[in-house]
Scaffold this active site. Sequence first.
Site, PDB file in Angstrom:
ATOM      1  N   GLU A   1     -12.540   2.443   3.082  1.00 22.27           N
ATOM      2  CA  GLU A   1     -11.856   2.336   4.376  1.00 22.27           C
ATOM      3  C   GLU A   1     -12.153   3.579   5.210  1.00 22.27           C
ATOM      4  OE1 GLU A   1      -7.353   0.901   5.586  1.00 22.27           O
ATOM      5  OE2 GLU A   1      -7.612   2.267   3.931  1.00 22.27           O
TER       6      GLU A   1
ATOM      7  N   GLU B   1       0.836  -1.204   0.000  1.00 26.22           N
ATOM      8  CA  GLU B   1       0.000   0.000   0.000  1.00 26.22           C
ATOM      9  C   GLU B   1       0.872   1.255   0.000  1.00 26.22           C
ATOM     10  OE1 GLU B   1      -3.169   0.080   2.813  1.00 26.22           O
ATOM     11  OE2 GLU B   1      -3.972   1.958   1.997  1.00 26.22           O
TER      12      GLU B   1
END
Length: 287
Positions: A246, A152
């Site tokens: 998220e 990420e």
Amino acid sequence: MRKVGIYYAFWTHEWDVDFVPFIKKVGKLGFDQLELNGGTIVHMKAQEQRDLKQLADDQGITLSYGIGLQKFFDVASLDETVRRCGLDFMKKMIDSVANMGGGMIGGTIHGYWPSTLPEELDSKESCWAQSIKSMKELAPYAGDHNVLLNVEVINRFEQFLVNDSHEALAYVQEVDHPSCRILLDTFHMNIEEDSFGDAIRRVGPYLAAFHLGETNRKTPGTGRIPWVEIKQALDDIGFDGPMVMEPFVMQGGQIGRDIGVWRDIVKDPDLDALASESAKFVRENLV
Ligand code: MN
């Protein structure tokens, strides 16, 4: 068709929780996928892991796994003992996900989180090299276990190794293994990228998963992230991976602390309603 998912931690104050209630409800809220904490999965018994996977299958929900490695599992550490501990932990997580039929592990899997450059260093080359060395060991292991590792791209205030799409591309090309891919997140991109569209097109075929969130981590569709531009870029590269929102809107607990939520981002939120409305927005605007 791109899957639409959500990270379970939207609903919780702590990382370690029982995932069963979330697996049972996200489908009804409009999601295809639920992202769980890989760190919790590791500590479950093999049968419990399989039961969780069975429940997800019964509900028609795909599971994915997120992790921000802790400092004592830092796979980019210059201390070889720490680095080896990190590798062992990541391999246990890969084993666990393999036991659940395989899938994606994404997040800060290339270093620890949150972190900054070690005091004694002026630049990150040595940590980068350690991280690459670790990933060159982990990616083949993941590949043998039907697991994909998605690095990420995290903003500078939370991590120092891979902050933007240029660095992400350099990282995966250096690892050079099909089981190491990239995860971009609109919240981090908003801080680091010159252009959302160009960043997505730059990483192109290496982009395996995408995290959605507004600039303040509210649910997608409620802020000023340029979703039209993002949709166009995802179409341009033929992205068919999962899009997992998220959001974090509640203060409190370890999650509020780790994410840096020091106020109620949404007053008295109806979390299920927010999730459901955002799933609808994503399906209408990004799939
Ligand atoms: Mn993310």
